[in-house]
Design an enzyme around this catalytic site. Sequence first.
Site, mmCIF file in Angstrom:
data_model
loop_
_atom_site.group_PDB
_atom_site.id
_atom_site.type_symbol
_atom_site.label_atom_id
_atom_site.label_comp_id
_atom_site.label_asym_id
_atom_site.label_seq_id
_atom_site.Cartn_x
_atom_site.Cartn_y
_atom_site.Cartn_z
ATOM 1 N N LYS A 173 0.855 -1.204 0.000
ATOM 2 C CA LYS A 173 0.000 0.000 0.000
ATOM 3 C C LYS A 173 0.885 1.247 0.000
ATOM 4 O O LYS A 173 1.632 1.480 0.944
ATOM 5 C CB LYS A 173 -0.901 0.039 1.239
ATOM 6 C CG LYS A 173 -1.781 1.296 1.240
ATOM 7 C CD LYS A 173 -2.475 1.518 2.547
ATOM 8 C CE LYS A 173 -2.272 2.913 3.125
ATOM 9 N NZ LYS A 173 -2.281 4.042 2.216
ATOM 10 N N GLU A 248 9.840 2.183 10.791
ATOM 11 C CA GLU A 248 10.800 3.279 10.631
ATOM 12 C C GLU A 248 9.993 4.559 10.766
ATOM 13 O O GLU A 248 9.208 4.893 9.871
ATOM 14 C CB GLU A 248 11.468 3.230 9.255
ATOM 15 C CG GLU A 248 12.335 2.019 9.009
ATOM 16 C CD GLU A 248 13.566 1.974 9.882
ATOM 17 O OE1 GLU A 248 13.956 3.018 10.432
ATOM 18 O OE2 GLU A 248 14.131 0.874 10.025
ATOM 19 N N CYS A 282 12.768 12.017 7.230
ATOM 20 C CA CYS A 282 12.895 11.621 8.647
ATOM 21 C C CYS A 282 14.286 11.925 9.136
ATOM 22 O O CYS A 282 14.514 12.038 10.330
ATOM 23 C CB CYS A 282 12.609 10.152 8.912
ATOM 24 S SG CYS A 282 11.929 9.241 7.624
ATOM 25 N N GLU A 381 8.629 16.555 15.868
ATOM 26 C CA GLU A 381 8.971 16.451 14.452
ATOM 27 C C GLU A 381 8.019 17.341 13.646
ATOM 28 O O GLU A 381 6.802 17.189 13.727
ATOM 29 C CB GLU A 381 8.869 15.005 13.971
ATOM 30 C CG GLU A 381 9.327 14.867 12.528
ATOM 31 C CD GLU A 381 9.324 13.431 12.025
ATOM 32 O OE1 GLU A 381 8.308 12.739 12.228
ATOM 33 O OE2 GLU A 381 10.325 13.015 11.420
#
Length: 490
Positions: A173, A248, A282, A381
Amino acid sequence: MKAYGLYINGEWVPSESGQTFETRSPINGEVLATFPKGTPGDVRRAIDAAEAAFPTWKRTPPPARGEILLRAAHIMRERKQALGELVTTEMGKVIAEGKGDVQEAIDFLEYIAGEGRRLLGETTPSELPNKFCMTVRQPIGVVGCITPWNFPMAIPIWKIGAALISGNTIVFKPASLTPLCVAALVEIFEEAGLPPGVLNFVTGGGGSVGVEIVENPRVKAISFTGGVPAGIDIYTRAARSLKPVELELGGKNPQIVMDDANLDLALEGILFGAFGTAGQRCTATSRLIVHEAVYDEMLSRLLARTKALKIGNPLDPNIDVGPVADTAQEQSILGYIEIGKGEARLVCGGDKLTGGEYDRGSYIQPTIFETAHGTRISREEIFGPVLSVIKVGSYEEAVAVANDIEYGLSSSIYTRDVNLAFRAIDDLETGITYINAPTIGAEVHLPFGGTKHTGNGGREAGTSAIDEFTEIKTVFVDYSNRLQKAQIED
Ligand code: UN1
């Protein structure tokens, strides 16, 4: 504009929902293609296909699997420019980075294809005579891969390449912002000769397609890259069936600049690390931790260079920073900038650009805050072109600030002191540490991943790439022709 289907058992087919969604370019909002809104039923059809293809794919010798991956890499190399333009058009990173995304995918396919001639186990002596001990790696079965939009080719290929060489079949996906990039990869694998059912592609929402992939007991392992809340949700759902999950997730990556650093080098590193991919990695440098002795000089040079960055159409090779991914991303980043204005000092940028071409996308100025450690903008973040700069008085303080964070993906230190560099390797609590280089730019033949909330302990790519996609079987071969008992005294 093309209307895509789902790719199940080697065919492009409609969803049972009959509904579609559009993928648009963040550059100007142009609709690029439509994709089906998949359903749990569509996922089950994809699992049927992946299950049916598994026995043959499992028995295909790994070097032969590798040949298909090499053919895919070769096709990508031939089409690198067009694929890079596709990444840039659908995701918005500047063209040099769009092509870099494609190159990272090629690099990984070439690397992991060779793993088909390794897939190493161990041999070791037995405690008993005439007995042989070894481990072999076996595929897990049908695996589910769910990927983000920020590296729309490289990250899918890390997962697809490692899963396929290991002998698994896949239900995939993609992020709903970048299905076209992954559809291009699916077409390339088809062209490279991947048998039907080995790689199945189901587009649609996380709540429908994603949840079914994660919860269906016929999917034997999950590999996910994305945000922390989704990662926790996936991990929790998968835990109920003890399904292995590789995560992750986020980062809040620091670049430390010591008083003895080469400031020219450190400056180039920050600009690339913080504002490359408009900060949507990231691994992006989102915290700059600077020794007080060089703080003023570093900051003033950084401001001058940041203000000169060219923001605009990322297909133009002269542009430094493209748009952010979509309006939701824009709103989230601007929200953080507002929070930052209340808790820190805005020293550069801070606005969405308007007028002309800017009105057709979400273009946000590279933004810099001077802040104390511990503010929200320096802890959370943001996934955008927003950098927090923090002043420290010593190496010890720099490390303490760098480590006092919930994430642990990447870190960097600029120093000319070799002792300090090696101490930093020991001290920084991240999965990746760079010395005199920015926090971005990991190479595919080394493990990639992080500590703390960046994941759940695994590593992708490199020598660890196959760990998440193989089961270890321990084998004892007794050729003594009598019953030998380990551990039991005669
Ligand atoms: C990511 O940001 O999700 O190290 C992956 C890098 C790239 C991969 C980043 N090679 O920046």
